[in-house]
Write an enzyme that holds these catalytic residues in place. Structure first.
Site, short mmCIF file in Angstrom:
data_model
loop_
_atom_site.label_atom_id
_atom_site.label_comp_id
_atom_site.label_asym_id
_atom_site.label_seq_id
_atom_site.Cartn_x
_atom_site.Cartn_y
_atom_site.Cartn_z
N ALA A 164 8.48 -7.98 4.94
CA ALA A 164 7.97 -6.87 5.76
C ALA A 164 6.45 -6.85 5.73
O ALA A 164 5.82 -5.81 5.57
CB ALA A 164 8.54 -5.53 5.26
N TRP A 173 0.86 -1.19 0.00
CA TRP A 173 0.00 0.00 0.00
C TRP A 173 0.89 1.23 0.00
O TRP A 173 1.90 1.26 0.73
CB TRP A 173 -0.86 -0.02 1.26
CG TRP A 173 -1.71 1.20 1.47
CD1 TRP A 173 -3.02 1.36 1.13
CD2 TRP A 173 -1.32 2.43 2.09
NE1 TRP A 173 -3.45 2.61 1.49
CE2 TRP A 173 -2.43 3.29 2.08
CE3 TRP A 173 -0.12 2.90 2.64
CZ2 TRP A 173 -2.40 4.58 2.61
CZ3 TRP A 173 -0.07 4.20 3.16
CH2 TRP A 173 -1.21 5.02 3.13
N ASP A 226 11.98 -2.03 11.09
CA ASP A 226 10.79 -1.68 10.31
C ASP A 226 9.90 -0.76 11.15
O ASP A 226 9.38 -1.17 12.19
CB ASP A 226 10.04 -2.97 9.94
CG ASP A 226 8.94 -2.75 8.92
OD1 ASP A 226 8.28 -1.68 8.96
OD2 ASP A 226 8.74 -3.64 8.08
N HIS A 239 11.39 -0.82 6.37
CA HIS A 239 10.22 -1.44 5.75
C HIS A 239 10.40 -1.60 4.23
O HIS A 239 10.06 -2.63 3.67
CB HIS A 239 8.97 -0.58 6.03
CG HIS A 239 7.71 -1.20 5.56
ND1 HIS A 239 7.19 -2.36 6.10
CD2 HIS A 239 6.84 -0.83 4.57
CE1 HIS A 239 6.07 -2.67 5.48
NE2 HIS A 239 5.83 -1.77 4.56
N SER A 273 4.68 -6.14 2.35
CA SER A 273 3.78 -5.36 3.19
C SER A 273 2.33 -5.86 3.03
O SER A 273 2.04 -7.02 3.30
CB SER A 273 3.93 -3.88 2.85
OG SER A 273 3.34 -3.08 3.84
N THR A 274 1.42 -5.00 2.55
CA THR A 274 0.05 -5.44 2.29
C THR A 274 0.03 -6.60 1.31
O THR A 274 -0.78 -7.53 1.42
CB THR A 274 -0.79 -4.27 1.74
OG1 THR A 274 -0.80 -3.21 2.69
CG2 THR A 274 -2.22 -4.70 1.44
#
Length: 276
Positions: free
Chosen positions: A122, A31, A227, A256, A97-98
């Site tokens: 991450a 994101w 992160d 991150h 991430s997302t």
């Protein structure tokens, strides 16, 4: 430009590079970015002989800017539409991430695709927000504040995130890369405000615990211990424990956005994992 039309009628943009008969690696972005965030990985793995696929999540990048469906079930089903359209069942899947949550949820929700291996970097699972059963999570007020900043001035908000915590440029002695910051801003502003607003709820409040438990193939869990977006202690180590065949690899001092800031290391580690 290449698009898949989903059963709902959405247009999902994708990139598909490399030999048609090569092993496929499917990349899932974070994101509020797009497939462009994987440039360093796509170029590397094509050069290594792989076929690479990356899509823009609904409401992100060049995909349809619909106002609804910004949740993990829809995200996973959109991935399934791309996979079916391209005939790339059995690909390796990599998510940041997302996108890491999307990978796990896709594999759990669409077991008909026999994914042999995956890597999450991450990533947001198991659950980011603090609850009674997840006391180590971040307070909901943190994510409410992100939504508030997005509503007030999305353009400035998308300048502040990459210039600060996303890549660790706010750390003492860090040297900010303006090109990286501008590229993050460019990708973010390509997407839709509604999708990004709702996406904050999707990545922070989705509990991936049961999805993680359903994944039985090897998964490499890669996470930096510095992160500032998805704190290490409540994410990577917990996901690795919930996965049947999870392997945690911790990166000392990495931020991150480590697929960009440390692409050389991340790419080699992914390559070794997929070749093992």
């Amino acid at each position: 430009m290449a698009y898949v039309t989903t059963p709902e009628g959405l247009e999902i943009f994708y990139k598909d590079w490399g030999p048609r008969d090569a092993q496929v690696i499917f990349f899932h972005h974070g994101w509020p970015l797009s497939a462009d965030d994987w440039d360093a990985q796509l170029l590397f793995f094509v050069a290594e002989g792989y076929r690479v696929v990356a899509h823009d999540r609904r409401g992100h990048g060049r995909s349809s800017q619909v106002w609804d469906g910004h949740d993990m079930d829809h995200y996973a089903d959109d991935v399934a539409a791309v996979v079916k359209h391209l005939g790339v069942e059995g690909a390796f899947h990599v998510g940041h991430s997302t996108g890491g949550g999307e990978v796990i949820h896709y594999m759990a929700r669409h077991p008909e695709d026999k994914v042999p291996k995956a890597a999450i970097i991450a990533a947001v699972p198991p659950l980011m927000v603090q609850t009674d059963s997840n006391p180590g999570g971040l307070p909901k007020s943190v994510f409410d504040d992100l939504q508030a900043q997005l509503k007030v001035n999305r353009a400035q908000f998308y300048q502040d995130i990459p210039a600060g915590p996303f890549y660790g440029y706010n750390r003492p002695g860090a040297k900010a890369d303006q090109g990286v910051i501008l590229n993050w801003w460019r990708q973010g502003m390509m997407g839709g405000a509604q999708a990004h607003y709702d996406g904050i709820v999707a990545f922070s409040q989705t509990d991936f615990t049961e999805s993680l438990k359903k994944v039985t193939v090897p998964v490499l869990v890669m996470h930096g211990d510095d992160d500032q977006i998805v704190p290490y202690d409540n994410s990577g180590p917990l996901s690795a424990k919930l996965l049947a065949k999870g392997t945690l690899k911790t990166y000392k001092g990495y931020p991150h956005g480590m697929p960009t800031t440390h692409a050389d290391v991340i790419n080699q580690d992914l390559l070794a994992f997929f070749r093992s």
